[in-house]
Design a protein around this motif. Structure first.
Motif, PDB file in Angstrom:
ATOM      1  N   ILE A 773       0.607  -1.275   0.207  1.00  0.00           N
ATOM      2  CA  ILE A 773      -0.021   0.119  -0.019  1.00  0.00           C
ATOM      3  C   ILE A 773       0.777   1.155   0.066  1.00  0.00           C
ATOM      4  O   ILE A 773       0.958   2.033  -0.784  1.00  0.00           O
ATOM      5  N   PHE A 774       1.795   1.290   1.357  1.00  0.00           N
ATOM      6  CA  PHE A 774       2.959   2.589   0.537  1.00  0.00           C
ATOM      7  C   PHE A 774       3.426   2.482  -0.500  1.00  0.00           C
ATOM      8  O   PHE A 774       4.054   3.595  -0.802  1.00  0.00           O
ATOM      9  N   GLN A 775       4.166   1.174  -1.007  1.00  0.00           N
ATOM     10  CA  GLN A 775       4.621   1.785  -2.399  1.00  0.00           C
ATOM     11  C   GLN A 775       4.171   2.364  -3.282  1.00  0.00           C
ATOM     12  O   GLN A 775       4.505   3.266  -3.722  1.00  0.00           O
ATOM     13  N   LEU A 827       1.835   2.393  13.365  1.00  0.00           N
ATOM     14  CA  LEU A 827       1.265   3.702  14.596  1.00  0.00           C
ATOM     15  C   LEU A 827       1.289   4.991  14.074  1.00  0.00           C
ATOM     16  O   LEU A 827       0.408   5.639  13.538  1.00  0.00           O
ATOM     17  N   ILE A 828       2.499   5.614  13.343  1.00  0.00           N
ATOM     18  CA  ILE A 828       3.330   6.532  12.725  1.00  0.00           C
ATOM     19  C   ILE A 828       2.111   6.938  12.317  1.00  0.00           C
ATOM     20  O   ILE A 828       1.912   7.820  11.256  1.00  0.00           O
ATOM     21  N   THR A 829       2.390   5.857  10.319  1.00  0.00           N
ATOM     22  CA  THR A 829       1.317   6.190   9.520  1.00  0.00           C
ATOM     23  C   THR A 829       0.183   6.734   9.614  1.00  0.00           C
ATOM     24  O   THR A 829      -0.813   7.671   9.579  1.00  0.00           O
ATOM     25  N   LEU A 845     -11.447   8.850  11.183  1.00  0.00           N
ATOM     26  CA  LEU A 845     -11.562   6.677  10.994  1.00  0.00           C
ATOM     27  C   LEU A 845      -9.653   6.698  12.126  1.00  0.00           C
ATOM     28  O   LEU A 845      -9.656   6.130  12.734  1.00  0.00           O
ATOM     29  N   CYS A 846      -8.908   8.017  11.850  1.00  0.00           N
ATOM     30  CA  CYS A 846      -7.563   8.047  12.316  1.00  0.00           C
ATOM     31  C   CYS A 846      -8.382   8.313  14.150  1.00  0.00           C
ATOM     32  O   CYS A 846      -7.499   6.913  14.614  1.00  0.00           O
ATOM     33  N   PHE A 847      -8.347   9.061  13.879  1.00  0.00           N
ATOM     34  CA  PHE A 847      -9.359   9.419  15.644  1.00  0.00           C
ATOM     35  C   PHE A 847      -9.795   8.104  15.999  1.00  0.00           C
ATOM     36  O   PHE A 847     -10.002   8.217  17.671  1.00  0.00           O
ATOM     37  N   ALA A 848     -10.442   7.467  15.668  1.00  0.00           N
ATOM     38  CA  ALA A 848     -11.920   6.852  15.647  1.00  0.00           C
ATOM     39  C   ALA A 848     -10.767   5.052  16.309  1.00  0.00           C
ATOM     40  O   ALA A 848     -10.443   4.613  18.044  1.00  0.00           O
TER      41      ALA A 848
END
Length: 962
Positions: A773-775, A827-829, A845-848
């Motif tokens: 995904i990050f690639q 976790l950093i992402t 979504l991230c804060f959830a």
């Protein structure tokens, strides 16, 4: 003028020249004297034959009038007035008159100067115009166009105005009423009497002006003997009568006291009756009759409004007079509604509809009103009939217009049913009975209408008003009798395609009839399966019947057990794959076949056969797909013609879609396992997985495999799990952002269904998925490529959705068991998604996710190292995100993010209590330069109710940002 730049105005000019012309246009607009340059160009005669340059110049002047003219100096006012006078004179001479679109622009220029200057800076505006009318018909036409442009600027209610503009417009109208309307009205009278024969076009424009202005001037200036007598004369003149109709329409539409309105309409009606024009003959020209229909429609609607207003008062006598006037127009409404020309009829449907609404307000009906209801029904039924010219196989614009018109009639029909259901049922019953008993001797239009009206009854009289179908013969309804008559009459054998099609539509609408009278099922099934339905010679009928048959089978599946194998046998020839190499004309499109595969699947699943028999039938159903898939895949890979290769790829994709659709028959009550069909579908899956190895049309084939996997996750239990790793390996190989975005929902579905059972596998492949995904996310993208940018945004959101699924489905061990460094990266992402990426949906979504991780791992006995991450990353993220310039407090989506931040901080408080409060008070908040008083206030709010804290948080960050 910059002649070089003006060359770009030519439609044939190249891109650079056009760009230069646009730049010059902008330059002239901002230049203080730009409009003067254009004014000189227009009056010099240099560009007389160049419409493009003239229009360009008028646009520059228009911009000046809209932006800077209000603050113009006295000298500039005089220059503008001189320009307008000169232009008017040029437009009044045959040698220098312009085309219509430029004359319209001149009129707009005049209107813009008018609203800025009248009455204070140019009190003689109308006097000056009126003094120019002696210049001839071109001057008169220009004068009328200016009046229409002024109406558009000052009166037109469809244009939204500011409060300031509204006040200005009111002042202008008041001044005009007081000082010049009388002169204008006299000029109109002079124009229509002078030019009625010599220049009918000018006379028509003048009638348009009268119609526009009558809405806000004294009605008595127009509704008087001198004007009305002329309008009546015009109604007998072919070139003037349509405009006269429109003018009278506007006169009676004018707002006024309801009784005055009623008398005005009655007066016009009396005159129209006496002249005979309100009763046009059958051979009268259609456009004029349509205008007359529109006029009568307006009379009816205005009388209804007057009656409604009067009925709310104590004026019973006037109310009765208004109602009587309305009732007297119903016969006219019938005349125009029943006209052979649908445009004439369509112009008066609103009156018919609203008249029914009037009748709905009556406590009882007079004999005349009952006759009106019956008369209206007869007209509506007659007008619903198809014309002989209607083309059923190639429906074009005219056919679409008739269908739209039929919908308007249907609304009237339905409203009549609400008014008197017995009237409708009785009339339709008589028509259906007389038609279907003798359908072979009748025109197809009459037969189609009878079946259509039977179909329409279901909507007009909902079953909530009484059970339509009953097993008790003594309670059998008229609708039940009509259905019995239709299915036993043999009308489905009619040669015209519209009738069998309407037969099937009706059968499906009333499928509950077959629960009561099951003896008719066999005949109707046969109709669906033979040349009347799925094997009809009309592609349109076959296509629609494929869908209707699917609905019919689902509706009566409990009653067709004994017919299942016969049905499957009869549709088998329609389930063949439409391949590029078989060279035959296919009966059904792929979309139509979808319905048949689903229907066949439903029949097998809901049959009462033993599981072994169901497995056998399902294998036979899937055989055309499974047996040909490998061969088609090979042909696709070896084919060198790209067009044919795409054809094979589409065929393979459709094959997988058919198999997916077949599985729709399974449910929680009838699972794939209970039906004994697991092997049939897993073997099919093995065949489909081969498609993941080909480099050709990868996206198309991957969609098919993913779709099938989605269905298998729904229908299978642990039997699907061995296939997930294989599928995942191939689906992730060289995937782009769009493919990954489409793949993640499959993983989410697997997680939601299997939870702990899938955790060991997910643990193993998790970092592989994340790295892929990050690639893709970190790969370079052209900044101007909006599609690629959008795909990456959606992929990032899907990634967060995947993590959200993990933490919300009790499989956080997938994260917890990763190597420490890898977990830290993940976790950093999440922190980056919460803070740095301006996407409110992603941030929410991230804060959830962070809140859920705090709830799971945030305690003192939680995951090793997470407490440190919570204090160093999660808590700062909650304060950093809202202070970003991209965090818009006025945006509804962003406020949802703030709600998640509030819940996240509350979760930390829940887990760490006083320790967290002390950290905020003594360590973190002081570093943000928050005063001790505000820190204390913040901590108090944090300890309060969740709603109170969320509200406080919004105020806290709003103040911080300001």
């Amino acid at each position: 003028m910059d002649e070089h730049a003006l060359l770009g105005l030519d439609p044939q000019a190249d891109r650079d020249s056009r760009q230069r012309a646009i730049q010059y246009f902008e330059q002239l607009k901002v230049s203080l004297d730009g409009w003067k340059v254009c004014a000189a160009a227009l009056t010099s005669g240099t560009y007389y034959s160049n419409d493009h340059v003239k229009f360009f110049c008028y646009q520059v002047i228009e911009n000046y009038l809209k932006t800077r003219y209000l603050t113009a100096s006295p000298v500039e006012l005089q220059e503008m007035k001189a320009l307008l006078v000169t232009i008017f004179q040029l437009q009044s001479q045959e040698s220098t008159q312009d085309k219509s679109f430029i004359r319209n622009k001149v009129a707009q220029i005049y209107s813009l100067a008018f609203i800025a200057d009248y009455p204070h800076r140019w009190a003689t505006f109308f006097t000056d115009l009126l003094q120019s009318l002696h210049l001839g018909s071109l001057a008169v036409e220009m004068y009328l166009k200016i009046l229409l442009a002024i109406d558009s600027e000052v009166v037109d209610r469809e244009i939204v105005h500011t409060q300031q503009e509204t006040e200005r417009n009111t002042m202008i109208k008041d001044t005009m009423r007081e000082h010049c309307i009388g002169q204008l009205v006299n000029s109109w009278f002079q124009i229509i009497t002078t030019y009625e024969t010599s220049n009918p076009e000018v006379t028509c424009i003048c009638q348009d002006v009268i119609g526009k202005y009558v809405s806000w001037i004294d009605i008595n200036l127009i509704a008087n003997d001198r004007f009305v007598s002329i309008l009546m004369r015009f109604l007998k003149m072919p070139l003037l009568r349509e405009s006269a109709c429109d003018c009278i329409h506007e006169i009676i539409s004018k707002g006024m006291d309801p009784m005055t309105k009623t008398k005005l309409i009655e007066s016009f009606t009396s005159i129209l009756e006496n002249t005979g024009v309100i009763h046009p003959t059958e051979d009268e020209e259609g456009d004029f009759v349509a205008k007359m229909s529109r006029l009568v429609n307006c009379m009816g609607l205005q009388l209804i409004q007057s009656w409604q207003k009067l009925s709310k008062t104590t004026e019973t006598e006037n109310t009765a007079l208004a109602l009587q006037a309305l009732e007297n127009k119903v016969s006219l409404m019938f005349r125009f509604l029943g006209d052979e020309d649908d445009d004439v009829s369509g112009a008066i449907t609103t009156f018919a509809h609203d008249y029914i609404n009037v009748l709905k307000q009556m406590t009882s009906f007079s004999q005349k009103q009952r006759q009106n209801m019956e008369g209206l029904l007869l007209v509506v039924v007659k007008k619903m009939k198809y014309d002989e010219s209607y083309n059923f196989e190639q429906e074009g614009e005219e056919e679409a217009m008739f269908q739209e018109y039929r919908k308007q009639l249907k609304v009237i029909f339905n409203n009549l049913a609400q008014l008197d259901s017995q009237l409708i049922v009785g009339a339709v019953h008589n028509l259906v009975a007389s038609t279907l008993q003798n359908w072979k001797a009748m025109e197809y239009q009459d037969v189609e209408l009878a079946v259509t009206l039977l179909y329409m009854l279901g909507e007009a009289i909902p079953s909530s008003q009484g059970q339509h179908f009953s097993g008790n013969q003594s309670k059998a309804t008229a609708l039940q009798e009509m259905m019995r008559l239709m299915v036993t009459s043999g009308v489905s054998h009619h040669a015209h395609p519209s009738i069998p099609l309407q037969f099937f539509e009706t059968v499906v609408r009333y499928d509950k009839f077959f629960h009561v009278e099951t003896l008719h099922i066999a005949e109707v099934l046969m109709a669906f399966l033979d040349e009347r339905g799925l094997h009809n010679k009309s592609p349109h009928v076959r296509s629609r019947v494929a869908y209707l048959f699917s609905r019919f089978v689902k509706g009566i599946k409990v009653h067709i057990q004994s017919y299942i194998e016969e049905i499957l046998k009869r549709i088998h020839d329609l389930l063949v794959l439409n391949t590029p190499d078989n060279g035959i004309q296919h009966s059904l499109t792929s979309d139509d076949q979808m319905f048949l595969y689903e229907t066949a699947g439903v029949l097998v699943v809901f049959s009462q056969f033993a599981p072994e028999k169901k497995q056998q039938l399902m294998r036979e159903l899937l055989a055309p797909i499974v047996n040909r898939f490998g061969g088609l895949l090979t042909k696709m890979c070896t084919e060198t013609d790209e067009r044919k290769r795409l054809g094979y790829a589409q065929c393979l994709s459709q094959a997988m879609a058919f198999a997916s659709r077949t599985s729709k028959g399974f449910s929680n009550q009838q699972t794939m396992k209970q039906c004994g069909c697991i092997e049939a579908f897993t073997e099919t899956l093995k065949v489909f997985l081969q498609a993941l190895n080909t480099p050709h049309h990868r996206q198309l084939l991957h969609i098919g495999v993913r779709q099938y996997l989605h269905r298998m996750v729904v229908c299978l239990e642990s039997e699907i799990l061995p296939y997930i790793p294989v599928a995942m390996e191939h689906l992730l190989k060289q995937a782009d952002a769009r493919e990954l975005h489409d793949f993640i929902p499959l993983m989410n579905q697997v997680v939601q269904k299997f939870k702990k059972h899938i955790a060991p596998f997910l643990q193993e492949v998790f970092m592989l998925l994340v790295s892929v995904i990050f690639q893709v996310l970190n790969s370079p993208t052209d900044a101007l490529d909006q599609v690629a940018t959008g795909d990456k945004k959606m992929l990032r959101r899907s990634y967060f959705l995947f993590l959200s699924n993990l933490v919300n489905n009790d499989v956080t061990e997938v994260l917890a068991n990763q190597e420490g460094q890898n977990l830290q990266q993940v976790l950093i992402t999440i922190i980056q998604g919460a803070v740095d990426i301006p996407d409110p949906q992603g941030q929410k979504l991230c804060f959830a996710i962070l809140r859920r991780l705090v709830e799971i791992w945030g305690g003192k006995d939680g995951l090793a190292g997470f407490g440190d991450f919570m204090y160093k990353s999660i808590i700062p993220a909650c304060f950093m995100a809202p202070t970003k310039t991209t965090f818009d407090m006025a945006d509804a989506q962003t406020i949802l993010v703030l709600g998640e931040i509030a819940q996240c901080l509350k979760a930390v408080l829940e887990k760490r209590g006083e320790d967290f409060l002390n950290y905020l008070q003594t360590e973190y908040l002081p570093t943000l330069n928050v005063t001790p008083e505000i820190i204390q206030e913040f901590c108090q709010a944090l300890k309060s109710d969740a709603k109170v804290f969320k509200k406080y948080l919004k105020m806290f960050f709003s103040q911080a940002k300001s």
